[in-house]
Design a protein around this motif. Structure first.
Motif, PDB file in Angstrom:
ATOM      1  N   GLN A 184       0.827  -1.200   0.000  1.00 10.79           N
ATOM      2  CA  GLN A 184       0.000   0.000   0.000  1.00 10.79           C
ATOM      3  C   GLN A 184       0.863   1.252   0.000  1.00 10.79           C
ATOM      4  O   GLN A 184       1.915   1.301   0.636  1.00 10.79           O
ATOM      5  N   GLU A 190      -3.344   3.220  -1.269  1.00 13.08           N
ATOM      6  CA  GLU A 190      -3.754   2.503  -2.467  1.00 13.08           C
ATOM      7  C   GLU A 190      -2.794   1.343  -2.731  1.00 13.08           C
ATOM      8  O   GLU A 190      -1.569   1.507  -2.633  1.00 13.08           O
ATOM      9  N   ARG A 192      -0.373  -1.174  -4.693  1.00 13.91           N
ATOM     10  CA  ARG A 192       0.472  -0.992  -5.875  1.00 13.91           C
ATOM     11  C   ARG A 192       1.386  -2.203  -6.027  1.00 13.91           C
ATOM     12  O   ARG A 192       1.859  -2.780  -5.043  1.00 13.91           O
ATOM     13  N   THR A 194       0.816  -5.167  -6.601  1.00 19.91           N
ATOM     14  CA  THR A 194       0.377  -6.393  -5.922  1.00 19.91           C
ATOM     15  C   THR A 194      -0.037  -7.478  -6.914  1.00 19.91           C
ATOM     16  O   THR A 194      -0.264  -8.623  -6.494  1.00 19.91           O
ATOM     17  N   MET A 195      -0.181  -7.125  -8.188  1.00 22.88           N
ATOM     18  CA  MET A 195      -0.546  -8.084  -9.238  1.00 22.88           C
ATOM     19  C   MET A 195      -1.842  -8.838  -8.904  1.00 22.88           C
ATOM     20  O   MET A 195      -2.020  -9.999  -9.268  1.00 22.88           O
ATOM     21  N   GLY A 196      -2.727  -8.163  -8.182  1.00 24.35           N
ATOM     22  CA  GLY A 196      -4.027  -8.755  -7.867  1.00 24.35           C
ATOM     23  C   GLY A 196      -4.044  -9.666  -6.660  1.00 24.35           C
ATOM     24  O   GLY A 196      -5.103 -10.181  -6.285  1.00 24.35           O
ATOM     25  N   PHE A 197      -2.902  -9.876  -6.006  1.00 24.14           N
ATOM     26  CA  PHE A 197      -2.850 -10.736  -4.823  1.00 24.14           C
ATOM     27  C   PHE A 197      -3.137  -9.897  -3.569  1.00 24.14           C
ATOM     28  O   PHE A 197      -2.368  -8.995  -3.225  1.00 24.14           O
ATOM     29  N   LEU A 198      -4.234 -10.211  -2.899  1.00 20.33           N
ATOM     30  CA  LEU A 198      -4.574  -9.477  -1.681  1.00 20.33           C
ATOM     31  C   LEU A 198      -3.528  -9.687  -0.597  1.00 20.33           C
ATOM     32  O   LEU A 198      -3.334  -8.833   0.270  1.00 20.33           O
ATOM     33  N   ALA A 201      -0.946  -6.970  -0.154  1.00 16.28           N
ATOM     34  CA  ALA A 201      -1.373  -5.609   0.182  1.00 16.28           C
ATOM     35  C   ALA A 201      -0.544  -5.029   1.323  1.00 16.28           C
ATOM     36  O   ALA A 201      -0.327  -3.811   1.393  1.00 16.28           O
TER      37      ALA A 201
END
Length: 499
Positions: A184, A190, A192, A194-198, A201
């Motif tokens: 974040q 926000e 950044r 992270t390639m969609g991996f929660l 985060a």
């Protein structure tokens, strides 16, 4: 008087039964790590980081510190007895130490190493107590711009002092900084990169990266080239040296302690550089120098004193400025940050129990190491017969369990495996992982201080050069980088690493 009161405060924490217990565990593990080639304090501390989260911050750092300086003690035992240094810093100890063992003088060599290490550790701890608070007071003058410039200097020195190609070292630092930016945004929160991996985060876990790069990566390389085992064929003999030997080791111990105390503070210095420098200087001042390499006891006392002094004074920039001088100190900073403690100029005032407790614990740990290293030599030698095929699976299990306890998700375990593969590939390509770890730790801190400095200066980049301390640090960084790029300095650097 104030210093005495602060030391008494530190001793009060260091002598608590729980802290003494974990200090003993640390120096015992450190000695074991030094005796067994292929592990090293960096990998061991990385593996054990998750298991320190349940400890108080001062207890955790006392144990981890014991592992580091304990490894310097233990590595001299196998260097002398079977010509197999457990740590790189004991390579020069093996030159004359093993020759002494082959001549039936292993006992005096082990005694010289142990006494030199004890004296050096005691003096170095005193120097930390005397000078660290003053350096912390200087650090209180630092603002965001100065901290940013200091971290730039730290990254530059990690590049300059990294083994091998400068270009590879720069690449490793940049990769570490980029990995540190995953997660974040520090201001907008926000996500950044992270390639969609929660799971990313909250950023790339420093502990997972360290265990993968230092633990699994180095284990895989060692499995590819099994460590050479040797058998001790000469008796250790009596440990107490004669009067002539005692006379000959006094000056080398003092000189080695002085050299290690100074070089340990410098970024990239620490135990390795200190031991090589002490041996070289001792060889030059010795009369005659021909005895070196043939069993000179000075060649054992000087480097062992230097590497222990260097390993302990390397805590000064870490505790006072929050800047790691080597990979182990970077792991220490990570351990403190995970515990919610930020090392730096305010550590002595906000967390005096940690600051002075760790310093005082070094005295306690040095006394414990004398007890461990001389009477238990026989046990350490027997441990060398343990097959690595039993040791490595245990390390892998500890890494996986430690990673899973961080977040209770399999994602971090897969991330650990990924960093393990990266670590192995980097080592095969002669890319040292230490600059990557430095970048991973310092990258987010650099970004945070950069953005604070820009906010306070209303977007003026000149704030980094108009503030004297910040300008001086940036000039030092530029000079260091420019010097090593010159052909003459480049050749000196390559020659030094080859030696």
């Amino acid at each position: 008087m104030e210093l005495f009161d602060q030391l008494m405060l530190g001793l009060g924490h260091a002598l608590l039964p729980v802290n003494m217990l974990w200090c003993f565990v640390g120096v015992l593990l450190g000695t074991l790590v030094g005796v067994l080639p292929g592990l090293g304090p960096s990998a061991t501390i990385a593996i054990l980081l998750p298991f320190t989260f349940g400890l108080a911050p001062v207890t955790a750092v006392i144990m981890l510190a014991g592992i580091y300086y304990g490894a310097q003690y233990g590595s001299s035992t196998t260097a002398i007895l079977i010509n197999l240094p457990g740590e790189a810093s004991s390579v020069v100890t093996a030159i004359d130490g093993y020759r002494m063992a082959r001549k039936g003088r292993a006992g005096p060599a082990l005694f010289a190493a142990a006494i030199g290490s004890f004296v050096a550790g005691t003096v170095a701890t005193l120097l930390i107590a005397l000078f660290a608070p003053s350096l912390a007071e200087v650090g209180l003058m630092f603002g965001p711009a100065e901290y940013f410039s200091l971290m730039v200097l730290g990254l530059v020195t990690s590049i300059v002092l990294a083994h091998g190609s400068l270009l590879k070292a720069v690449g490793m630092v940049l990769l570490g900084v980029l990995l540190g930016l995953v997660g974040q945004d520090v201001q907008t929160a926000e996500p950044r990169f992270t390639m969609g991996f929660l799971e990313l985060a909250s950023g790339v876990s420093f502990v997972v990266a360290a265990m993968g790069l230092f633990g699994i990566g180095e284990i895989a390389r060692d499995l590819e080239h099994p460590a050479r085992r040797a058998v001790l064929t000469t008796a250790v003999g009596g440990l107490i040296p004669g009067r002539d030997d005692l006379r000959r080791i006094v000056a080398p111990i003092l000189r080695g302690t002085a050299i290690g105390s100074v070089l340990g503070i410098l970024p990239g210095g620490g135990a390795l550089l200190s031991s090589f420098a002490a041996y070289s200087i001792e060889k030059k001042v010795s009369k005659p120098p021909e005895g070196f390499g043939n069993g000179a006891i000075e060649g054992v006392a000087a480097p062992e004193s230097a590497n222990n002094a260097g390993s302990q004074t390397s805590f000064i920039p870490m505790l006072t400025l929050g800047i790691p001088s080597n990979a182990v100190m970077a792991l220490m900073i990570g351990a403190l940050i995970v515990q919610g403690v930020t090392p730096g100029p305010l550590l002595a005032t906000e967390h005096p129990d940690i600051f002075w407790g760790v310093i005082a614990s070094m005295w306690v740990g040095n006394v414990m190491l004398i007890v461990l290293n001389l009477p238990l030599i026989g046990m350490w030698v027997k441990l060398l017969s343990m097959p690595f095929k039993y040791l490595y699976p245990a390390i892998l299990i500890f890494c996986a369990l430690g990673t899973y306890t961080l977040s209770a998700t399999l994602f971090d375990v897969w991330l650990l495996m990924g960093f393990g593969v990266m670590g192995y590939v980097f080592l095969k390509l002669d890319c040292e992982p230490a600059p990557l770890i430095m970048g991973l730790i310092l990258g987010p801190l650099m970004e945070e201080n950069f953005r604070r400095a820009m906010f306070l200066s209303r977007g003026e980049f000149s704030t980094f050069v108009t503030r004297p301390i910040s300008l001086g640090l940036l000039v030092f960084a530029a000079l260091a980088l420019a010097a090593v790029l010159l052909p003459v300095f480049g050749r000196i650097r390559e020659q030094a690493f080859e030696e």
